[in-house]
Design a protein around this motif. Structure first.
Motif, PDB file in Angstrom:
ATOM      1  N   SER A   1       0.590  -0.822  -0.172  1.00  0.00           N
ATOM      2  CA  SER A   1      -0.199   0.485   0.039  1.00  0.00           C
ATOM      3  C   SER A   1       0.896   1.799  -0.248  1.00  0.00           C
ATOM      4  O   SER A   1       0.129   2.314  -0.047  1.00  0.00           O
ATOM      5  CB  SER A   1      -1.127  -0.015   0.921  1.00  0.00           C
ATOM      6  OG  SER A   1      -0.404   0.224   2.140  1.00  0.00           O
ATOM      7  N   SER A   2       2.243   1.836   0.273  1.00  0.00           N
ATOM      8  CA  SER A   2       2.814   2.643   0.294  1.00  0.00           C
ATOM      9  C   SER A   2       3.566   3.097  -1.079  1.00  0.00           C
ATOM     10  O   SER A   2       4.513   1.726  -1.816  1.00  0.00           O
ATOM     11  CB  SER A   2       4.228   1.991   1.506  1.00  0.00           C
ATOM     12  OG  SER A   2       4.612   3.358   1.663  1.00  0.00           O
ATOM     13  N   LYS A   3       4.176   3.814  -1.499  1.00  0.00           N
ATOM     14  CA  LYS A   3       5.058   4.279  -2.341  1.00  0.00           C
ATOM     15  C   LYS A   3       6.059   4.817  -2.189  1.00  0.00           C
ATOM     16  O   LYS A   3       7.035   4.502  -3.098  1.00  0.00           O
ATOM     17  CB  LYS A   3       4.498   4.862  -3.800  1.00  0.00           C
ATOM     18  CG  LYS A   3       2.619   4.532  -4.107  1.00  0.00           C
ATOM     19  CD  LYS A   3       3.090   2.790  -4.867  1.00  0.00           C
ATOM     20  CE  LYS A   3       1.779   2.649  -5.442  1.00  0.00           C
ATOM     21  NZ  LYS A   3       2.062   1.652  -6.023  1.00  0.00           N
ATOM     22  N   GLU A   4       6.144   4.561  -0.488  1.00  0.00           N
ATOM     23  CA  GLU A   4       7.250   5.612  -0.447  1.00  0.00           C
ATOM     24  C   GLU A   4       8.231   4.339  -0.120  1.00  0.00           C
ATOM     25  O   GLU A   4       8.189   3.264   0.265  1.00  0.00           O
ATOM     26  CB  GLU A   4       7.017   6.264   1.204  1.00  0.00           C
ATOM     27  CG  GLU A   4       6.334   7.415   0.730  1.00  0.00           C
ATOM     28  CD  GLU A   4       7.108   8.933  -0.062  1.00  0.00           C
ATOM     29  OE1 GLU A   4       8.410   8.681  -0.100  1.00  0.00           O
ATOM     30  OE2 GLU A   4       5.791   9.803  -1.021  1.00  0.00           O
ATOM     31  N   PRO A   5       9.929   4.450   0.605  1.00  0.00           N
ATOM     32  CA  PRO A   5      10.526   3.641   0.763  1.00  0.00           C
ATOM     33  C   PRO A   5      10.283   3.333   2.457  1.00  0.00           C
ATOM     34  O   PRO A   5      10.409   3.791   2.585  1.00  0.00           O
ATOM     35  CB  PRO A   5      12.369   4.605   0.825  1.00  0.00           C
ATOM     36  CG  PRO A   5      11.857   6.351  -0.086  1.00  0.00           C
ATOM     37  CD  PRO A   5      10.415   6.275   0.299  1.00  0.00           C
ATOM     38  N   LEU A   6       9.920   1.783   1.835  1.00  0.00           N
ATOM     39  CA  LEU A   6      10.411   0.938   3.406  1.00  0.00           C
ATOM     40  C   LEU A   6      10.392  -0.176   2.758  1.00  0.00           C
ATOM     41  O   LEU A   6      10.594  -1.491   2.025  1.00  0.00           O
ATOM     42  CB  LEU A   6       8.190   1.011   2.917  1.00  0.00           C
ATOM     43  CG  LEU A   6       7.805   0.252   4.549  1.00  0.00           C
ATOM     44  CD1 LEU A   6       7.973   1.007   5.421  1.00  0.00           C
ATOM     45  CD2 LEU A   6       6.065  -0.761   4.204  1.00  0.00           C
ATOM     46  N   SER A   7      11.043  -0.441   4.366  1.00  0.00           N
ATOM     47  CA  SER A   7      12.252  -1.697   4.077  1.00  0.00           C
ATOM     48  C   SER A   7      12.132  -2.267   5.237  1.00  0.00           C
ATOM     49  O   SER A   7      11.471  -1.752   6.580  1.00  0.00           O
ATOM     50  CB  SER A   7      13.643  -1.635   3.931  1.00  0.00           C
ATOM     51  OG  SER A   7      14.387  -2.893   4.193  1.00  0.00           O
ATOM     52  N   PHE A   8      11.877  -3.539   5.472  1.00  0.00           N
ATOM     53  CA  PHE A   8      11.884  -4.957   6.639  1.00  0.00           C
ATOM     54  C   PHE A   8      12.789  -6.051   6.673  1.00  0.00           C
ATOM     55  O   PHE A   8      13.027  -6.456   5.669  1.00  0.00           O
ATOM     56  CB  PHE A   8      10.397  -5.240   6.905  1.00  0.00           C
ATOM     57  CG  PHE A   8       9.042  -4.609   6.997  1.00  0.00           C
ATOM     58  CD1 PHE A   8       9.065  -3.461   8.668  1.00  0.00           C
ATOM     59  CD2 PHE A   8       8.795  -4.209   6.027  1.00  0.00           C
ATOM     60  CE1 PHE A   8       7.847  -3.367   8.298  1.00  0.00           C
ATOM     61  CE2 PHE A   8       7.857  -2.951   5.953  1.00  0.00           C
ATOM     62  CZ  PHE A   8       7.073  -2.408   7.632  1.00  0.00           C
TER      63      PHE A   8
END
Length: 775
Positions: A648-655
């Motif tokens: 759901s996110s277009k921003e930089p997201l990392s796990f």
């Protein structure tokens, strides 16, 4: 005429100059002797009183020693001497110290006009101030080597800048205006302490190791709004200068890069020590019920840590109002508890090393299976099948007295395949009844705790009704969780130190925490709490925090600590340096490395920086580390939540996820992550070649903090496209991370044997459920 002189002795030179002379007639010399004595004594007392009334408290040449001061080792009262040069520092002068001269010892001494204390040596500024620092946490002195060391002994107090009466619970600090420089205007009013944070409570001396570092002075937390800073900076309190601990396992100065949508406060009642005592008592009773049911109905002891994993699994789906005990779950029967109890029926299969152990284990399994079938409602076909296989096993044991360990284990595996499904079918209803009964008892206990909590609110003239504030639809940097209910007055909580351990006491219950970690909690509290800038409720909230986690862990030695294991410090440093990680998805105030983290209990942990439960935390961007407790249902819920966020996110997201590599059978969470479209990289760290930090690191010895992992660990990078472009797991970064994961030699096999055995038991139960061999 006889002249006699009557000298009224005084304690200063001024009294001698005012001595009076009187003339007495010779005829009255003998008869008036008593009268003359009384007159002389009256005049002397009068002159002394007049002389002392002219002395000023700050006069360095005339100081009055209190009557309670001992003559041994103390300077005598000052006499009429020439004024001494006051070469004291300004800080000591302001604290009430002055330099005087002792005629008895013929040398100078130092006197405090506020405390009536005397010292031969020049006082050291920063010693224990019983006015502003009643607990003595900031007491520091210089050692012989010139290094500052902590000193908890009783010290000479100095003048406090704040003379306001303080609470017994408080860590009260002098009031001062501290400027606040917000980094962004878009952050909501959040529980982040404004003002410049001061230094820590104490220092624990020790040698620095490879992964230990000196904690720098924290800077103001980013993101507080202008209104929050203006309201808090006026009441922000700065502690006296103190020395930070030399050995720490955290870095609380790293700011967050996690962005979330502004959220409403959490509708949980504020913690209270009396409520925590009741919750702890009922939780202990629930554990005892679980043990009794397993022993009475199935003839087994509860699987190790199964109750703790039941709490974690239930809270992942619970919609009840208690932060610890479940009360509103669907389904009622816990898959985790049911699976673990069934794995130990008819007996718990342990790992064996020798041939005789294998023979006894085979015999015991056959005997238990036969006894269970005979005592339960089983169909004739099931009874016949199980009895035939059991008798066949007994005959084989009589014919093969010298079989090898492998022969016994092969025979046991054959017996389990033939009888296991029938035994499980017979025990299924009984085990489900155990799980259901534990859940219903828990629901009743939640009602009792809730009633107690509401009674506490009523005593404080507070209502259960809430006024829900309006939440703006905007993106902000993540901030600590806040409670919708206002705080309640908290009772008195005491604390004392036993060497390097702080003992926090309430109504006879003592919770212990090392001095280092108490200092850490103070820093987190200063960053995150906005309703107690004077630290008046700090000790009570620390006690509630420690009591809550002890209730979750259990009362056994090392029980539950394996569920709170943390990564080594070097790994966190590598994650932050190479992958921009600033946030932990599963942590606690006791084992967190960053000051931004999610935890199990937002009501007690929010004052110390927790962002709440990860399953309700919805970041839009940021880099995160996830090392969840090793419960299958919780890990599966974690993967579902992460995939929803990444999609759901277009921003930089990392796990970056750390999970055990269980392959017999593989966990659903591991399979889903390996097949996920967001997986960018997967790394395997072999068993016994890496370490974890103990979940009891806040109380255990320094040499017991690390323990070796008995299972392999899988590192999986889940990233959306923007996150992959920003924090790509290239080979150079992976090599740096693996280098940080190498064994440091700090793990202690003897001290961590209980934690290791608990992880072995959990992995073994999984092997049992998949009918694997025990070699």
């Amino acid at each position: 005429m006889a002249w006699r002189r009557c000298c009224a002795h005084a304690q200063s030179g001024a009294a001698l100059r005012n001595t009076r002379w009187r003339q007495w007639p010779s005829g009255e010399a003998e008869a008036g002797s008593e009268k003359r004595w009384l007159v002389c004594r009256t005049d002397a007392n009068k002159m002394a009183s007049e002389n002392h009334s002219n002395l000023q408290p700050g006069d360095p040449t005339a100081m009055i020693r209190p009557a309670s001061t001992s003559d041994q080792g103390q300077p005598s009262s000052p006499k009429s001497v020439k004024p001494l040069v006051q070469d004291l520092p300004d800080e000591l002068v302001q604290a009430g110290w002055s330099k005087c001269w002792s005629r008895r010892e013929n040398r100078p001494y130092y006197f405090n006009k506020f405390t009536n204390q005397s010292l031969w040596e020049m006082p050291v500024f920063g010693q224990h101030d019983i006015i502003s620092d009643p607990l003595g946490l900031n007491a520091t002195v210089e050692s012989s080597e010139g290094e500052p060391v902590a000193d908890n002994a009783q010290r000479k107090r100095r003048h406090s800048e704040d003379t306001q009466q303080q609470s017994t619970n408080s860590f009260k600090r002098p009031r001062t205006d501290a400027p606040m420089t917000p980094t962004t205007p878009t952050i909501p009013i959040s529980p982040i302490a404004s003002g410049t944070p001061s230094t820590t409570l104490s220092q624990t001396c020790g040698s620095k190791s490879a992964d230990e570092k000196v904690q720098p002075t924290p800077s103001p937390a980013p993101g507080a709004s202008a209104s929050a800073s203006s309201s808090s900076s006026s009441s922000a309190a700065l502690a006296p200068v103190s020395v930070r601990p030399t050995a720490v396992y955290w870095d609380l100065d790293i700011p967050t890069n996690a962005v979330i949508k502004e959220r409403a406060p959490i509708e949980l009642l504020p913690p209270h020590p009396d409520v925590e005592i009741l919750r702890a008592q009922l939780t202990l009773k629930l554990r005892q019920h679980y043990q009794e049911l397993c022993q009475q109905r199935e003839g087994i002891d509860p699987p190790r840590d199964s109750f703790n994993r039941w709490l974690l699994e239930r809270k992942a789906i619970d919609k009840g109002k208690d932060p610890l005990l479940p009360s509103d779950c669907d389904p009622v029967v816990s898959p985790s508890m049911f699976r673990e109890v069934m794995n130990d029926i008819p007996i718990r299969l342990s790992r064996i090393k020798y041939r005789e152990e294998a023979r006894k284990l085979l015999f015991k399994y056959a005997e238990s299976a036969k006894r269970m079938i005979e005592s339960r409602n089983a169909t004739p076909d099931i009874r016949k099948t199980v009895k035939w296989n059991v008798e066949d096993t007994f005959n084989w044991l009589r014919k093969e007295p010298s079989a090898t360990k492998e022969d016994y284990m092969e025979r046991l595996e054959h017996l389990r395949k033939q009888c296991g499904p029938h035994v499980a079918a017979v025990a299924k209803d009984s085990v489900e009844a155990i799980c259901g009964k534990i859940y219903h008892i828990s629901s009743e206990y939640v009602k009792r705790v809730r009633e107690k909590h509401l009674a506490v609110l009523q005593e404080c003239n507070m209502s259960e009704e809430l006024e829900r504030p309006e939440v703006m639809d905007r993106l902000v940097y993540c901030y600590p969780s806040r409670l919708a209910y206002p705080t309640v007055p908290l009772p008195r909580v005491e604390m004392h130190f036993e060497n390097d351990v702080a003992c926090v006491r309430y109504k006879g219950e003592v919770r212990k925490i090392s001095r280092n970690f108490l200092s850490k909690l103070e820093q987190l509290y200063r960053y995150s709490c906005i309703d107690d800038t004077r630290f008046e409720k700090f000790l009570a909230r620390v006690w509630c925090l420690l009591r809550r986690y002890q209730s979750m862990f259990g009362v056994g030695a090392h029980e539950g600590t394996g569920l709170q294991g943390a990564l080594p410090v070097a790994v966190f440093e590598a994650l932050n340096k190479h992958f921009g990680v600033t946030f932990e998805c599963f942590a606690s105030p006791l084992n967190c490395y960053f000051r931004q983290y999610c935890s199990a209990f937002p009501d007690t942990d929010g004052y110390f920086g927790s962002r709440g439960s990860f399953l309700t935390f919805s970041p839009v961007s940021g880099s995160f580390e996830a090392n969840p407790p090793f419960g299958e249902e919780l890990m599966d819920s974690m993967v579902t939540h992460m995939e929803n966020l990444l999609g759901s996110s277009k921003e930089p997201l990392s796990f970056i996820v750390f999970v055990p590599e269980w392959r017999n059978p593989p966990t659903p969470a591991l399979v889903r992550m390996e097949e996920s479209k967001f997986k960018r990289q997967q790394i395997l760290v072999p068993a016994y070649e890496h370490e974890y930090r103990s979940g009891a690191q806040h109380i255990c010895k320094k040499e017991d903090i690390y323990y070796k992992a008995v299972h392999s660990t899988a590192l999986i990078f889940l990233q959306n496209d923007a996150g992959f472009a920003k924090w790509e797991p290239v080979q150079e970064r992976i090599q740096e991370l693996m280098a940080a994961y190498k064994i440091t030699g700090k793990s202690s096999s003897s001290s961590s044997s209980s934690v290791i055995s608990g992880e072995k038991d959990q992995e073994q139960n999984r092997d049992q459920s998949s009918n694997t061999e025990y070699l």
